[in-house]
Write a protein that holds these residues in place. Structure first.
Motif, PDB file in Angstrom:
ATOM      1  N   SER A  50      13.761  -6.182  -8.813  1.00  0.00           N
ATOM      2  CA  SER A  50      12.331  -6.068  -9.107  1.00  0.00           C
ATOM      3  C   SER A  50      11.702  -7.439  -9.309  1.00  0.00           C
ATOM      4  CB  SER A  50      12.117  -5.201 -10.353  1.00  0.00           C
ATOM      5  OG  SER A  50      12.448  -3.856 -10.105  1.00  0.00           O
ATOM      6  N   THR A  52       8.706  -8.435  -6.901  1.00  0.00           N
ATOM      7  CA  THR A  52       7.411  -8.667  -7.534  1.00  0.00           C
ATOM      8  C   THR A  52       7.013 -10.134  -7.486  1.00  0.00           C
ATOM      9  OG1 THR A  52       7.823  -6.811  -9.024  1.00  0.00           O
ATOM     10  CG2 THR A  52       6.110  -8.369  -9.654  1.00  0.00           C
ATOM     11  N   ALA A  97       6.019 -10.977  -3.798  1.00  0.00           N
ATOM     12  CA  ALA A  97       4.744 -10.366  -3.429  1.00  0.00           C
ATOM     13  C   ALA A  97       3.577 -11.023  -4.155  1.00  0.00           C
ATOM     14  CB  ALA A  97       4.775  -8.870  -3.727  1.00  0.00           C
ATOM     15  N   THR A 145       5.809  -5.248   2.027  1.00  0.00           N
ATOM     16  CA  THR A 145       4.904  -4.103   1.924  1.00  0.00           C
ATOM     17  C   THR A 145       4.128  -4.109   0.611  1.00  0.00           C
ATOM     18  OG1 THR A 145       6.800  -2.809   1.130  1.00  0.00           O
ATOM     19  CG2 THR A 145       6.207  -2.589   3.453  1.00  0.00           C
ATOM     20  N   HIS A 146       4.662  -4.712  -0.421  1.00  0.00           N
ATOM     21  CA  HIS A 146       3.917  -4.809  -1.673  1.00  0.00           C
ATOM     22  C   HIS A 146       2.690  -5.699  -1.533  1.00  0.00           C
ATOM     23  CE1 HIS A 146       6.877  -3.294  -4.974  1.00  0.00           C
ATOM     24  NE2 HIS A 146       6.840  -2.500  -3.917  1.00  0.00           N
ATOM     25  N   THR A 199      -0.927  -6.252  -3.484  1.00  0.00           N
ATOM     26  CA  THR A 199      -1.273  -7.462  -4.231  1.00  0.00           C
ATOM     27  C   THR A 199      -2.342  -8.312  -3.550  1.00  0.00           C
ATOM     28  OG1 THR A 199       0.561  -8.657  -3.157  1.00  0.00           O
ATOM     29  CG2 THR A 199       1.029  -7.544  -5.234  1.00  0.00           C
ATOM     30  N   SER A 213      -1.534  -8.354 -10.021  1.00  0.00           N
ATOM     31  CA  SER A 213      -0.622  -8.188  -8.887  1.00  0.00           C
ATOM     32  C   SER A 213       0.788  -7.913  -9.372  1.00  0.00           C
ATOM     33  CB  SER A 213      -0.650  -9.450  -8.017  1.00  0.00           C
ATOM     34  OG  SER A 213      -1.924  -9.660  -7.465  1.00  0.00           O
ATOM     35  N   SER A 227       2.617  -4.380  -8.566  1.00  0.00           N
ATOM     36  CA  SER A 227       3.817  -4.481  -7.743  1.00  0.00           C
ATOM     37  C   SER A 227       5.046  -3.998  -8.509  1.00  0.00           C
ATOM     38  CB  SER A 227       4.016  -5.927  -7.285  1.00  0.00           C
ATOM     39  OG  SER A 227       5.210  -6.068  -6.544  1.00  0.00           O
ATOM     40  N   ASN A 271       5.198  -0.151  -8.600  1.00  0.00           N
ATOM     41  CA  ASN A 271       5.142   0.600  -7.346  1.00  0.00           C
ATOM     42  C   ASN A 271       6.475   1.292  -7.071  1.00  0.00           C
ATOM     43  OD1 ASN A 271       5.574   0.557  -4.113  1.00  0.00           O
ATOM     44  ND2 ASN A 271       3.446   0.949  -4.639  1.00  0.00           N
ATOM     45  N   THR A 326      14.654  -1.060  -6.768  1.00  0.00           N
ATOM     46  CA  THR A 326      13.868  -1.649  -7.837  1.00  0.00           C
ATOM     47  C   THR A 326      13.930  -0.746  -9.067  1.00  0.00           C
ATOM     48  OG1 THR A 326      11.890  -0.583  -6.937  1.00  0.00           O
ATOM     49  CG2 THR A 326      12.339  -2.848  -6.245  1.00  0.00           C
TER      50      THR A 326
END
Length: 296
Positions: A98, A102, A105, A166-167, A171, A224, A228, A231, A245
């Protein structure tokens, strides 16, 4: 015997009136504060109750979690549920996944979104900004099939990179929209003076606009990170067994036979803890950034 003259009576009346006005203002301010506090308490009560109930579940044994009437406050608190979470699953690995997803992203969104927000704000290209907002409003499920096919052809399924990329659908629009609002509120005279002194557009952005927009950058990074981190859908589709994650790891703790409410609540607390700590530590930056962005 003291005689009150007309001049004394006339001078005392305005003084009493002023005192009454100050008293009324103080009472009105107190009522406004009390009403605001009551409204905030009413709005926060459901969220606080859910968090309290989750914390209560994580500190109780299964027999107390399934008892009726419900046991709100555990009589014998235990940390066995947290121990179970870390013993039964590689939670530290999922935490690191994660962090990678994160962090990547959020950093990519800042590197692309801050200059994009500056360019859109200066060019007044609100149509492009609306297009970015449309991509944020589009449900994430609509991206899954084409992106899954693309990442499968590239051999990236099962790694953290498809999740991080994809995140950015989440963001990047957040950062761009926040930065547009900040750059539009900056004084134009400062950048014009820099351009007159010979600075290029990039130099004006780097040395003038960017330092002044620091509160907006901080707010964009925080939002963000939070969106993220929480998600679920992209990680559930693109992650492998060792690249899950934190939200996906919590979901995988559910079983068809029964619900282990204690470990499930403990895992949810572990997922929420980094975001809660981050918000507490830098809440002043969030308030200052949102207040600065709201002043025209």
């Amino acid at each position: 015997m003291t005689t009150i003259t007309g001049s004394d009576t006339g001078s005392a009346a305005p003084a009493r009136t002023a005192t009454n006005l100050r008293t009324r203002r103080k009472v009105r301010k107190l009522l406004d504060k009390a009403g605001l506090a009551l409204a905030v308490a009413v709005l926060l009560a459901p969220c606080l109750f859910v968090f309290f109930w989750m914390l209560s579940l994580s500190l109780k044994y299964d027999i107390d979690n399934t008892a009726w009437p419900p046991v709100f406050i555990p009589t014998q608190p235990t940390l066995d549920n947290f121990v179970h979470v870390f013993d039964e699953s590689p939670m530290l690995l999922y935490f690191w996944n994660s962090i990678q997803v994160t962090g990547t992203a959020t950093l990519a969104a800042l590197l692309l979104g801050v200059p994009a927000g500056y360019g859109i704000a200066k060019a007044r290209a609100h149509g492009l900004a609306a297009l970015l907002l449309l991509s944020r409003m589009t449900p994430g499920l609509s991206y899954l099939i084409p992106l899954f096919t693309l990442f499968q052809m590239m051999g990236l399924i099962g790694t953290v990179w498809p999740i991080a990329l994809t995140h950015m659908v989440i963001t990047l629009p957040i950062v761009v929209w926040i930065m547009i609002g900040f750059f539009e509120t900056l004084p134009q005279e400062l950048e014009e003076a820099a351009r007159i002194d010979g600075a290029s557009l990039w130099q004006a952005f780097r040395y003038i606009a960017l330092p002044l927009a620091r509160p907006g950058i901080v707010v964009g990074a925080i939002l963000s990170f939070i969106y993220s981190w929480n998600n679920f859908i992209f990680g559930a589709v693109f992650a492998g067994r060792t690249t899950r994650t934190m939200p996906v790891a919590v979901y995988n703790m559910l079983t068809f036979e029964s619900f282990a409410w204690g470990p499930l609540a403990a895992a949810a607390i572990v997922v929420m803890l980094p975001v809660i700590l981050l918000t507490i530590v830098i809440q002043r930056e969030i308030v200052q950034g949102l207040a600065a962005g709201g002043v025209k």
